[in-house]
Write an enzyme that holds these catalytic residues in place. Structure first.
Site: not given
Ligand code: 13P
Length: 254
Positions: A9-11, A97, A99, A169, A175, A215, A236-237
């Site tokens: 997930n590149w966000k 998600h 977010e 998640e 993150g 993470s 993510g990251g």
């Protein structure tokens, strides 16, 4: 059959050219040494989808969107429909998600409309659930996640439910560099699978892929993926770094 899946997930990261370069690097890495048993998915921002889908065509890498509109089409300025996402080459769509729930007020009612749109277009939803820190600290994570499921995907007919992927998640791990322990991940995944078995039967529960997100990196993927109920990750990251992402893709290898 239950699939092993690692999805990035590149966000809200990368320009279009940088995203295409990243997709190219992911394809090269996966082609060279990615575990052939793992379905690899990249979920770039909407505006990258067409170019990224074209870049990964012919490879093992699949494309997904990070969201879709709750309505099929019409006067909804700034929205991107499931049909558009599909026509741009996406096969998956991340829905729910934390977010989106937290920053954009996405409710269960909205999510149910988005799920219906995704299914209508033949997209595979990656449905996210997970608790905030105070609920984890209070020991109420299972009740919280169960309520999320009850209000959304547990309302689906079995034929649709069987097509989706679930991502657990925990919000406190997203993150933050603070990963759920392998035991915490397994405990929740097993709880979710048990709830699915209660609702749809054991056979359906055994066939649903439940991914872990929060993470997850190449350094901890092995430990997380070694759990019987963890079928991969939503990353993510670390999905922005092809080498780290490849390490996660290979997290099932002994
Ligand atoms: P991080 O891997 O950056 O913690 O993000 C997880 C996530 O939210 C994936 O959807």
């Amino acid at each position: 059959m239950r699939k092993k899946i690692v999805a990035g997930n590149w966000k809200c990261n990368t320009t279009v050219p940088a995203g295409v370069e990243l997709a190219k690097a992911v394809v090269a890495a996966v082609n060279a040494s990615g575990d052939p048993e793992v379905e690899v998915v990249v979920c770039p921002p909407f505006v990258h989808l067409t170019s990224v889908a074209a870049e990964v065509t012919g490879s093992r890498v699949r494309t997904g969107a990070q969201n879709c509109a709750a309505e099929p089409k019409g006067a909804f300025t700034g929205e991107v429909s499931a049909e558009m996402v599909k026509s741009a080459g996406a096969e998956y769509v991340i829905l729910g998600h934390s977010e989106r729930r937290e920053y954009y007020g996405e409710t269960s009612a909205t999510l149910n409309k988005k799920l219906a749109q995704a299914f209508a277009q033949g997209l595979t939803p990656v449905y996210c659930c997970g608790e905030p820190l105070p609920l984890r600290e209070a020991g109420s994570q299972n009740e919280f996640v169960k309520k999320q499921l009850d209000e959304t995907i547990f309302l689906l007919p079995e034929a649709d439910f069987r097509k989706l992927v679930i991502a657990y998640e925990p919000i406190w791990a997203i993150g933050t560099g603070k990963t759920a322990s392998a035991a915490q991940a397994q405990e929740m995944h097993s709880f979710i699978r048990g709830a699915i078995a209660d609702k749809y039967g054991r056979k359906v529960a055994d066939e649903i892929s439940i991914l872990y997100g929060g993470s997850c990196k190449s350094s901890n993927a092995k430990e997380l993926f070694a759990n019987p109920d963890v079928d991969g990750g939503l990353i993510g990251g670390a999905s922005l770094d092809p080498a780290d992402f490849l390490g996660i893709v290979n997290g099932f290898k002994g």
